[in-house]
Design a protein around this motif. Structure first.
Motif, PDB file in Angstrom:
ATOM      1  N   THR A   1      81.541   7.045  88.549  1.00  0.00           N
ATOM      2  CA  THR A   1      82.471   7.804  89.220  1.00  0.00           C
ATOM      3  C   THR A   1      82.529   7.199  90.830  1.00  0.00           C
ATOM      4  OG1 THR A   1      80.668   9.804  89.849  1.00  0.00           O
ATOM      5  CG2 THR A   1      82.714   9.782  88.263  1.00  0.00           C
ATOM      6  N   ARG A   2      83.928   7.421  91.223  1.00  0.00           N
ATOM      7  CA  ARG A   2      84.372   6.878  92.078  1.00  0.00           C
ATOM      8  C   ARG A   2      83.886   7.548  93.346  1.00  0.00           C
ATOM      9  NH1 ARG A   2      85.519   2.515  92.638  1.00  0.00           N
ATOM     10  NH2 ARG A   2      87.664   2.372  91.821  1.00  0.00           N
ATOM     11  N   CYS A   3      83.041   6.681  94.081  1.00  0.00           N
ATOM     12  CA  CYS A   3      82.897   7.628  95.519  1.00  0.00           C
ATOM     13  C   CYS A   3      83.252   6.372  96.908  1.00  0.00           C
ATOM     14  CB  CYS A   3      81.381   7.444  95.209  1.00  0.00           C
ATOM     15  SG  CYS A   3      79.910   5.853  95.590  1.00  0.00           S
ATOM     16  N   HIS A   4      82.438   6.847  97.577  1.00  0.00           N
ATOM     17  CA  HIS A   4      83.088   5.993  99.197  1.00  0.00           C
ATOM     18  C   HIS A   4      82.114   5.438 100.071  1.00  0.00           C
ATOM     19  CE1 HIS A   4      86.943   6.996  97.566  1.00  0.00           C
ATOM     20  NE2 HIS A   4      87.730   6.155  98.535  1.00  0.00           N
ATOM     21  N   VAL A   5      82.166   4.488 100.712  1.00  0.00           N
ATOM     22  CA  VAL A   5      80.987   4.042 101.762  1.00  0.00           C
ATOM     23  C   VAL A   5      82.439   4.117 102.950  1.00  0.00           C
ATOM     24  CG1 VAL A   5      79.132   2.695 102.798  1.00  0.00           C
ATOM     25  CG2 VAL A   5      79.919   2.679 100.631  1.00  0.00           C
ATOM     26  N   ASP A   6      81.933   4.615 103.907  1.00  0.00           N
ATOM     27  CA  ASP A   6      82.622   5.477 104.661  1.00  0.00           C
ATOM     28  C   ASP A   6      84.089   5.657 103.959  1.00  0.00           C
ATOM     29  OD1 ASP A   6      81.153   5.615 106.654  1.00  0.00           O
ATOM     30  OD2 ASP A   6      81.507   3.753 107.894  1.00  0.00           O
ATOM     31  N   ASP A   7      85.002   5.039 103.956  1.00  0.00           N
ATOM     32  CA  ASP A   7      86.437   4.398 104.089  1.00  0.00           C
ATOM     33  C   ASP A   7      86.786   3.728 102.537  1.00  0.00           C
ATOM     34  OD1 ASP A   7      87.061   7.056 105.451  1.00  0.00           O
ATOM     35  OD2 ASP A   7      87.804   5.132 106.930  1.00  0.00           O
ATOM     36  N   ALA A   8      85.132   3.019 101.957  1.00  0.00           N
ATOM     37  CA  ALA A   8      85.960   1.759 101.587  1.00  0.00           C
ATOM     38  C   ALA A   8      85.541   2.641  99.915  1.00  0.00           C
ATOM     39  CB  ALA A   8      84.858   0.733 102.060  1.00  0.00           C
ATOM     40  N   PRO A   9      85.936   1.808  98.954  1.00  0.00           N
ATOM     41  CA  PRO A   9      85.855   2.410  97.397  1.00  0.00           C
ATOM     42  C   PRO A   9      84.771   1.821  97.206  1.00  0.00           C
ATOM     43  CG  PRO A   9      87.023   1.232  97.799  1.00  0.00           C
ATOM     44  CD  PRO A   9      87.672   1.127  99.088  1.00  0.00           C
ATOM     45  N   ALA A  10      83.935   2.683  96.116  1.00  0.00           N
ATOM     46  CA  ALA A  10      82.675   2.439  95.624  1.00  0.00           C
ATOM     47  C   ALA A  10      82.397   3.242  94.548  1.00  0.00           C
ATOM     48  CB  ALA A  10      81.420   2.520  96.187  1.00  0.00           C
ATOM     49  N   LEU A  11      81.697   2.950  93.580  1.00  0.00           N
ATOM     50  CA  LEU A  11      81.738   3.877  92.376  1.00  0.00           C
ATOM     51  C   LEU A  11      80.096   4.062  92.486  1.00  0.00           C
ATOM     52  CD1 LEU A  11      82.481   1.152  89.357  1.00  0.00           C
ATOM     53  CD2 LEU A  11      83.613   3.792  90.966  1.00  0.00           C
ATOM     54  N   THR A  12      79.348   5.553  92.195  1.00  0.00           N
ATOM     55  CA  THR A  12      77.495   5.212  91.686  1.00  0.00           C
ATOM     56  C   THR A  12      77.292   6.479  90.442  1.00  0.00           C
ATOM     57  OG1 THR A  12      76.418   8.006  92.849  1.00  0.00           O
ATOM     58  CG2 THR A  12      78.831   8.685  92.301  1.00  0.00           C
ATOM     59  N   LEU A  13      76.739   5.496  90.279  1.00  0.00           N
ATOM     60  CA  LEU A  13      75.406   5.494  88.744  1.00  0.00           C
ATOM     61  C   LEU A  13      75.671   6.781  88.757  1.00  0.00           C
ATOM     62  CD1 LEU A  13      75.104   4.562  85.988  1.00  0.00           C
ATOM     63  CD2 LEU A  13      73.109   3.455  87.611  1.00  0.00           C
ATOM     64  N   GLY A  14      75.738   7.786  87.548  1.00  0.00           N
ATOM     65  CA  GLY A  14      74.058   8.829  87.187  1.00  0.00           C
ATOM     66  C   GLY A  14      76.052  10.325  86.735  1.00  0.00           C
ATOM     67  N   PRO A  15      76.042  10.988  85.981  1.00  0.00           N
ATOM     68  CA  PRO A  15      74.301  11.627  85.602  1.00  0.00           C
ATOM     69  C   PRO A  15      74.592  10.098  84.350  1.00  0.00           C
ATOM     70  CG  PRO A  15      75.544  13.821  85.463  1.00  0.00           C
ATOM     71  CD  PRO A  15      75.710  12.351  85.661  1.00  0.00           C
ATOM     72  N   CYS A  16      73.147   9.289  83.966  1.00  0.00           N
ATOM     73  CA  CYS A  16      72.415   9.070  82.748  1.00  0.00           C
ATOM     74  C   CYS A  16      71.524  10.099  81.828  1.00  0.00           C
ATOM     75  CB  CYS A  16      72.074   7.843  83.286  1.00  0.00           C
ATOM     76  SG  CYS A  16      73.005   6.723  83.885  1.00  0.00           S
ATOM     77  N   ALA A  17      71.752   9.761  80.716  1.00  0.00           N
ATOM     78  CA  ALA A  17      71.271  10.792  79.722  1.00  0.00           C
ATOM     79  C   ALA A  17      70.933  10.140  78.830  1.00  0.00           C
ATOM     80  CB  ALA A  17      71.786  12.256  79.854  1.00  0.00           C
ATOM     81  N   VAL A  18      69.389  10.355  77.999  1.00  0.00           N
ATOM     82  CA  VAL A  18      69.850   9.675  76.709  1.00  0.00           C
ATOM     83  C   VAL A  18      68.505  10.982  75.966  1.00  0.00           C
ATOM     84  CG1 VAL A  18      67.851   8.173  75.224  1.00  0.00           C
ATOM     85  CG2 VAL A  18      69.015   7.633  77.229  1.00  0.00           C
ATOM     86  N   ARG A  19      68.808  11.325  74.584  1.00  0.00           N
ATOM     87  CA  ARG A  19      68.879  11.819  73.512  1.00  0.00           C
ATOM     88  C   ARG A  19      66.415  12.010  73.689  1.00  0.00           C
ATOM     89  NH1 ARG A  19      70.914  15.631  70.687  1.00  0.00           N
ATOM     90  NH2 ARG A  19      73.791  15.471  70.357  1.00  0.00           N
ATOM     91  N   PRO A  20      65.514  13.325  73.927  1.00  0.00           N
ATOM     92  CA  PRO A  20      64.673  12.874  73.652  1.00  0.00           C
ATOM     93  C   PRO A  20      63.819  12.374  72.930  1.00  0.00           C
ATOM     94  CG  PRO A  20      64.833  15.251  74.475  1.00  0.00           C
ATOM     95  CD  PRO A  20      66.317  14.291  74.169  1.00  0.00           C
ATOM     96  N   GLU A  21      64.753  12.079  71.137  1.00  0.00           N
ATOM     97  CA  GLU A  21      64.265  11.162  70.140  1.00  0.00           C
ATOM     98  C   GLU A  21      64.795   9.782  70.411  1.00  0.00           C
ATOM     99  OE1 GLU A  21      67.879  13.558  68.776  1.00  0.00           O
ATOM    100  OE2 GLU A  21      66.393  13.763  70.398  1.00  0.00           O
ATOM    101  N   HIS A  22      65.491   9.603  71.120  1.00  0.00           N
ATOM    102  CA  HIS A  22      65.860   8.015  71.203  1.00  0.00           C
ATOM    103  C   HIS A  22      65.129   7.348  72.880  1.00  0.00           C
ATOM    104  CE1 HIS A  22      68.095   8.005  67.928  1.00  0.00           C
ATOM    105  NE2 HIS A  22      68.801   8.995  68.186  1.00  0.00           N
ATOM    106  N   GLN A  23      64.634   8.484  73.985  1.00  0.00           N
ATOM    107  CA  GLN A  23      63.329   8.081  74.802  1.00  0.00           C
ATOM    108  C   GLN A  23      63.010   6.630  74.740  1.00  0.00           C
ATOM    109  OE1 GLN A  23      63.074  11.037  77.648  1.00  0.00           O
ATOM    110  NE2 GLN A  23      65.251  11.717  77.392  1.00  0.00           N
ATOM    111  N   ARG A  24      63.229   5.061  75.912  1.00  0.00           N
ATOM    112  CA  ARG A  24      62.171   4.125  76.000  1.00  0.00           C
ATOM    113  C   ARG A  24      62.204   3.436  74.513  1.00  0.00           C
ATOM    114  NH1 ARG A  24      59.789   6.183  80.154  1.00  0.00           N
ATOM    115  NH2 ARG A  24      58.432   8.037  80.770  1.00  0.00           N
TER     116      ARG A  24
END
Length: 170
Positions: free
Chosen positions: A67-90
C-alpha cells in the motif's frame, strides 16, 4: 515438498478467503482488520498490489499486500500484511505472493518498498536496512528490522521519515 505456486492479483471474489488466511496466520484479527481498512482507504490502496498464491487444490494459500506510504513527502510502498495459511507455511506460498506483488509494483513504475519484518527473511527479496538510504520509521525499532528495496538503483531514493497509511494507527 516442492510446490509450484500460481499467483495473481486479488479479485472481489477473494476477499472473504483473504480475511480467512489472515485470521488463520495470526493470533488476533488485527492483520485481517488492517487489510480491510487499507482496502477501504483510497489514499493507501493501489489496484493490482494485493496478490495471492493459490493452493494446488484450490483456494488461497498465501497473500501479500503493498500500500501507499511516504518517505517525508515522496511516495513509496509498504509491504504487509503478508500471510500464509498454517498448512501451507514453509512451502513457498508466502515467497511466491511477495515476489508477485513486488513484480507488480515494479511493472507499475514504483521504485521504493519498505518493510518492517524478519531480518533473516526479507533480504532474500533484495531488502536491505532502510537506514542505508537514511530512511527511518516513526517509532523505535532495531535497525535490522526496518528494510527498504529500491528496484532501480539509477533512480533517486528519498531519505526521511516513513509516513504510514492511517489504518496503521501511527
Amino acid at each position: 515438498m516442492t510446490v509450484s505456486w500460481t499467483t495473481r492479483p486479488e479479485t472481489a471474489a477473494d476477499l472473504a478467503q483473504i480475511r480467512e488466511v489472515n485470521l488463520a496466520a495470526f493470533p488476533t484479527p488485527h492483520e485481517a482488520d488492517l487489510v480491510e481498512a487499507l482496502r477501504a482507504d483510497p489514499q493507501a490502496w493501489i489496484p493490482g498490489l494485493s496478490q495471492i498464491a493459490e493452493a494446488p487444490g484450490g483456494g488461497i494459500a498465501g497473500f501479500a499486500l503493498l500500500t501507499r506510504c511516504h518517505v517525508d513527502d515522496a511516495p513509496a510502498l509498504t509491504l504487509g500484511p503478508c500471510a500464509v495459511r498454517p498448512e501451507h507455511q514453509r512451502q513457498g506460498a508466502g515467497s511466491a505472493a511477495i515476489r508477485a506483488v513486488l513484480r507488480a509494483a515494479r511493472e507499475q513504475g514504483e521504485n521504493l518498498v519498505l518493510v518492517l519484518g524478519h531480518a533473516e527473511y526479507y533480504p532474500r527479496f533484495g531488502f536491505t536496512p532502510a537506514s542505508d538510504h537514511a530512511i527511518r520509521p516513526p517509532f523505535d525499532v532495531e535497525d535490522k528490522y526496518m528494510m527498504a528495496l529500491a528496484f532501480d538503483p539509477t533512480r533517486p531514493v528519498p531519505a526521511g521519515t516513513i509516513h504510514y497509511p492511517k489504518a496503521f494507527g501511527l
